[in-house]
Design a protein around this motif. Structure first.
Motif, PDB file in Angstrom:
ATOM      1  N   VAL A 391       4.783-153.867 -66.392  1.00 28.75           N
ATOM      2  CA  VAL A 391       3.677-154.008 -65.443  1.00 28.75           C
ATOM      3  C   VAL A 391       4.266-154.304 -64.069  1.00 28.75           C
ATOM      4  CG1 VAL A 391       1.549-155.216 -64.860  1.00 28.75           C
ATOM      5  CG2 VAL A 391       2.173-154.875 -67.266  1.00 28.75           C
ATOM      6  N   ARG A 392       3.928-153.475 -63.100  1.00 34.39           N
ATOM      7  CA  ARG A 392       4.403-153.663 -61.730  1.00 34.39           C
ATOM      8  C   ARG A 392       3.233-154.035 -60.824  1.00 34.39           C
ATOM      9  NH1 ARG A 392       8.262-148.285 -60.725  1.00 34.39           N
ATOM     10  NH2 ARG A 392       9.771-148.709 -62.409  1.00 34.39           N
ATOM     11  N   PHE A 393       3.486-154.955 -59.916  1.00 33.28           N
ATOM     12  CA  PHE A 393       2.509-155.246 -58.870  1.00 33.28           C
ATOM     13  C   PHE A 393       2.883-154.411 -57.658  1.00 33.28           C
ATOM     14  CE2 PHE A 393       1.073-157.647 -55.125  1.00 33.28           C
ATOM     15  CZ  PHE A 393      -0.284-157.703 -55.409  1.00 33.28           C
ATOM     16  N   ILE A 394       1.929-153.588 -57.169  1.00 35.00           N
ATOM     17  CA  ILE A 394       2.206-152.691 -56.056  1.00 35.00           C
ATOM     18  C   ILE A 394       1.136-152.864 -54.984  1.00 35.00           C
ATOM     19  CG2 ILE A 394       3.301-151.015 -57.602  1.00 35.00           C
ATOM     20  CD1 ILE A 394       0.784-149.272 -57.287  1.00 35.00           C
ATOM     21  N   LEU A 408       0.224-151.710 -61.961  1.00 36.31           N
ATOM     22  CA  LEU A 408       0.581-150.423 -62.546  1.00 36.31           C
ATOM     23  C   LEU A 408       1.320-150.677 -63.853  1.00 36.31           C
ATOM     24  CD1 LEU A 408       0.793-147.306 -62.349  1.00 36.31           C
ATOM     25  CD2 LEU A 408       2.960-147.655 -61.117  1.00 36.31           C
ATOM     26  N   THR A 409       0.721-150.256 -64.967  1.00 38.67           N
ATOM     27  CA  THR A 409       1.350-150.389 -66.279  1.00 38.67           C
ATOM     28  C   THR A 409       1.968-149.054 -66.642  1.00 38.67           C
ATOM     29  OG1 THR A 409      -0.307-152.018 -66.943  1.00 38.67           O
ATOM     30  CG2 THR A 409       0.991-151.009 -68.696  1.00 38.67           C
ATOM     31  N   LEU A 410       3.240-149.080 -67.031  1.00 41.58           N
ATOM     32  CA  LEU A 410       3.989-147.859 -67.302  1.00 41.58           C
ATOM     33  C   LEU A 410       4.184-147.660 -68.795  1.00 41.58           C
ATOM     34  CD1 LEU A 410       6.660-148.299 -64.500  1.00 41.58           C
ATOM     35  CD2 LEU A 410       4.703-146.731 -64.484  1.00 41.58           C
ATOM     36  N   PHE A 437      -0.488-159.606 -70.074  1.00 34.47           N
ATOM     37  CA  PHE A 437      -0.769-158.587 -71.078  1.00 34.47           C
ATOM     38  C   PHE A 437      -2.249-158.231 -71.042  1.00 34.47           C
ATOM     39  CE2 PHE A 437      -1.914-157.102 -75.322  1.00 34.47           C
ATOM     40  CZ  PHE A 437      -0.906-156.208 -75.607  1.00 34.47           C
ATOM     41  N   ASP A 438      -2.563-157.003 -70.655  1.00 38.40           N
ATOM     42  CA  ASP A 438      -3.926-156.478 -70.658  1.00 38.40           C
ATOM     43  C   ASP A 438      -4.015-155.507 -71.835  1.00 38.40           C
ATOM     44  OD1 ASP A 438      -6.121-154.596 -70.159  1.00 38.40           O
ATOM     45  OD2 ASP A 438      -6.311-155.577 -68.211  1.00 38.40           O
ATOM     46  N   TYR A 449       0.327-142.931 -71.194  1.00 40.63           N
ATOM     47  CA  TYR A 449      -0.277-142.887 -69.859  1.00 40.63           C
ATOM     48  C   TYR A 449       0.250-144.012 -68.970  1.00 40.63           C
ATOM     49  CZ  TYR A 449      -3.831-139.946 -72.111  1.00 40.63           C
ATOM     50  OH  TYR A 449      -4.490-138.958 -72.800  1.00 40.63           O
ATOM     51  N   ALA A 450       0.368-143.718 -67.678  1.00 42.81           N
ATOM     52  CA  ALA A 450       0.449-144.785 -66.693  1.00 42.81           C
ATOM     53  C   ALA A 450      -0.975-145.251 -66.425  1.00 42.81           C
ATOM     54  CB  ALA A 450       1.090-144.284 -65.409  1.00 42.81           C
ATOM     55  N   VAL A 451      -1.154-146.542 -66.167  1.00 43.89           N
ATOM     56  CA  VAL A 451      -2.486-147.099 -65.954  1.00 43.89           C
ATOM     57  C   VAL A 451      -2.493-147.842 -64.624  1.00 43.89           C
ATOM     58  CG1 VAL A 451      -4.301-148.589 -66.859  1.00 43.89           C
ATOM     59  CG2 VAL A 451      -2.810-147.340 -68.448  1.00 43.89           C
ATOM     60  N   LEU A 452      -3.381-147.416 -63.726  1.00 47.65           N
ATOM     61  CA  LEU A 452      -3.510-148.038 -62.410  1.00 47.65           C
ATOM     62  C   LEU A 452      -4.759-148.909 -62.389  1.00 47.65           C
ATOM     63  CD1 LEU A 452      -2.529-148.240 -59.423  1.00 47.65           C
ATOM     64  CD2 LEU A 452      -4.137-146.361 -58.937  1.00 47.65           C
ATOM     65  N   GLN A 453      -4.590-150.184 -62.057  1.00 48.82           N
ATOM     66  CA  GLN A 453      -5.701-151.118 -61.921  1.00 48.82           C
ATOM     67  C   GLN A 453      -5.789-151.564 -60.459  1.00 48.82           C
ATOM     68  OE1 GLN A 453      -3.926-153.320 -65.485  1.00 48.82           O
ATOM     69  NE2 GLN A 453      -6.092-153.893 -65.660  1.00 48.82           N
TER      70      GLN A 453
END
Length: 653
Positions: A391-394, A408-410, A437-438, A449-453
């Protein structure tokens, strides 16, 4: 030394080990994510000798009690009841808050109603709190949740404990026969409640209110009054609060003051107001708009604040000794998000939860006196460490230059280039996603999938200006903030712009409906859960629920939606049901029949409008499910519909 405790009545739990990712692992089954947490609602007794928790056994929940050394003291099967909180009243009694969806006569019809129970660990017996009341001029049997006359045994929040004249006592807030809120002291072994009329506000050591807050919603005036020998005297006031009001949080750093959170230009601030009416003092915690106060579990005196930052968590204690103790705890878990779950009154023993790389949420018992930690168990033991995506914070810039934070979860084991993408906006919209953890994002990442929140404008936790930038932006800039994130990831080479779908729940469900209808051309499919599809009809429903066109709730929604009135014509162009002609991608709709927050009809009318327009739509009814997906069967039904839909219309490989 760290050893494992097997929680009584819960699943066997295995250690979480960090493993190197060398290839995309085979994904865990959907059930590994859809199951309710194997452990939840952990609480430690005041004497630090016992732990209570909720465990899962198939679809049923169990209340478990064990010693801190792992010896079982009892397991109670509580079936499929929806457990909302667990805490200890004293060393022998556990308080449980549960809810059910019901049509309660006289209380506004179908809604989610709450009841409280006490479990005696020594006698192993349950009792429903407020099953009968005495005093207050009459002895009355409480009406069950089915409704009728008398006093209701429903409660408006969790039971709470306060020390009165040196003795811990338990209280609940409920409703009297006139449907007015009232506080009751309850007997933990009989469930009998005694009304306490002089309680509303901050309770002093003698069991009487020492301060109360009042609000005039018609004029926007808000004030605090303090108890005197005779009656109450106003000690602080503030004006111009038609929607956002100050909050009386509780005692200050002593029992001679109270803390008030005040919305001001630039952010919310804390003021410590002496009860004697002398000058208030602004506390130097900076912007505390999203900070949660921490109170002593017995005296109610302020002990600090919990802050959730961009990608970390922080606890600030007013007591330096507690601050040093907590620093030693977090130092023991580097590169982990550490959350305080429960503690003894003296903070000598803590239950904490860690989350981070390879960690789905592990509960630890920390003994500060002994200087050791014991692993209790994990939320999702069926999800191995190697299946947890990074999980990255962007941050990225919206079209108008506004900075949009995002998570962004990869997908594990895949090269971070030209990935298929799922945009997953959060609910609220006055809410936010959190680091850690989501299980929704991790399920989708495990499928490739990549997941963008995106934390679109209107989200909280990123400053008052970011929150207020969302006013009037439903379906407008709040929506394009999402597609701007897609364009950013495409420009970075992370996501393939031709392989993007959108999925969300509640407000996120609205955003998923709005994607192909209001901001088309970005997504190849959309899945919406419990979403609002018709804003004027939603406002109509809210008016009926709250009793008027100009209630604070209605003011709040009109401000966010950008409406001057319910039938404001501008709402049509941001209502997906009114814009179905634009939809050009497959759409999946999911909604619980027992949703008390967003009516099921909102998804039903959108599906009808799409079908009439000849659009590709699927509808999944969740019979017996609420707005929060409280059952494992509901969660599984959602994921069993969502994952094949996404894989069919946006293949991850």
């Amino acid at each position: 030394m760290i050893r494992t405790i097997l929680a009584a009545g819960a699943l066997a739990l295995t250690s979480v080990a960090a493993l190197p990712v060398v290839a995309q692992p085979a994904p865990p089954p959907i059930e590994a994510y859809a199951s309710l947490p194997a452990l939840s609602n952990l609480a430690i007794s005041p004497n630090g000798e016992r732990i209570a928790f909720i465990g899962q056994a198939g679809v049923n929940r169990r209340l478990g009690i064990q010693t801190v050394t792992g010896d079982p003291l009892g397991v109670v099967d509580i079936g499929t009841q929806k457990v909302r909180s667990v805490r200890w009243a004293d060393d022998d009694h556990v308080l449980i808050l549960t809810s059910t969806y019901s049509d309660l006569a006289g209380m506004g019809g179908d809604s989610e109603y709450y009841t409280a129970q006490s479990y005696n660990v020594r006698t192993r017996s349950f009792v429903t709190l407020l099953n009968r009341t005495v005093g207050g001029g009459a002895n009355m049997s409480s009406t069950r949740i089915s409704g009728g006359s008398g006093v209701f045994n429903i409660v408006s929040g969790p039971p709470f404990v306060h020390v009165v004249n040196g003795e811990p006592r338990t209280f609940v807030t409920s409703f009297n026969r006139d449907f007015q809120r009232q506080t009751f002291e309850v007997d933990l072994d009989t469930g009998v409640g005694t009304p306490r009329d002089d309680f509303n506000g901050v309770m002093g050591p003698d069991g009487r209110a020492v301060a109360r807050a009042s609000w005039d919603p018609e004029r926007g005036r808000w004030w605090v009054s303090a108890r005197r020998a005779v009656g109450l005297t106003q000690i602080w006031t503030s004006e111009d609060h038609m929607i956002d009001t100050p909050s009386l949080l509780g005692f200050g750093r002593t029992e001679e003051s109270v803390i008030v959170r005040v919305p001001e230009d630039g952010g919310d601030h804390l003021y410590e107001i002496p009860l004697d009416g002398s000058d208030p003092r602004r506390l130097a915690f900076g912007n505390v708009g999203e900070a949660s106060p921490l109170y002593h579990p017995r005296t109610g005196v302020l002990q600090g604040f919990y802050f959730l930052g961009d990608n970390d968590q922080e606890y600030v204690f007013t007591d330096e000794t507690l601050g040093r103790a907590w620093a030693s705890v977090t130092a023991a878990y580097p590169d982990r998000h550490v959350t305080l779950v429960s503690s003894t009154p003296d903070y000598s023993k803590l239950i904490v939860q860690t989350q981070g790389e390879g960690d789905t949420g592990t509960f630890q018992l920390v003994d500060l006196t002994a200087g050791r930690a014991v692993r209790i168990g994990s939320q999702y033991p069926a999800v191995p460490a190697e299946a947890v995506g990074e999980v990255r914070f962007i941050n990225y810039a919206a079209a108008d230059g506004t900075n949009i934070p995002a998570y962004l979860t990869l997908p594990p084991g895949r090269e971070v280039a030209d990935l298929p993408l799922i945009v997953m906006p959060h609910g609220g919209p006055q809410a936010r996603d959190e680091p850690g953890f989501d299980y929704w994002a991790q399920l989708l990442a495990s499928r490739g999938y990549a997941v963008l929140q995106p934390q679109f404008r209107g989200s909280v936790g990123f400053g008052k200006a970011h929150f207020e930038a969302g006013f009037g932006e439903w379906g407008r800039k709040m929506q394009t903030d999402l597609s701007d994130g897609v364009r950013h990831l495409a420009a970075e080479g992370i996501a393939d712009p031709a392989r993007v779908c959108i999925w969300g729940w509640s407000y996120g469900g609205y955003a998923a409906m709005a994607g192909p209808t209001i901001d088309p051309g970005v997504y190849r499919c959309a899945a919406a859960g419990a979403g609002v599809s018709d804003l004027p009809r939603m406002l109509d429903w809210e008016r009926d629920q709250t009793g008027g066109r100009d209630t604070p709730v209605m003011r709040y929604w009109k401000r966010f939606m950008g409406a001057s009135r319910i039938n404001d014509g501008s709402l049509t162009e941001v209502s997906p049901t009114r814009m179905v002609q634009n939809a050009d991608v497959p759409i999946l709709l999911i909604h619980g029949r027992d949703d008390s927050v967003v009516p099921y009809a909102q998804s039903e009318m959108f599906a009808t409008a799409l079908r009439r327009a000849g659009k590709d739509v699927e509808m999944v009814d969740l019979v017996g499910e609420d707005h929060w997906l409280s059952s494992a069967s509901g969660r599984l039904a959602v994921f069993n519909a969502l994952v094949p839909f996404l894989e069919r219309h946006n293949p991850p490989h």
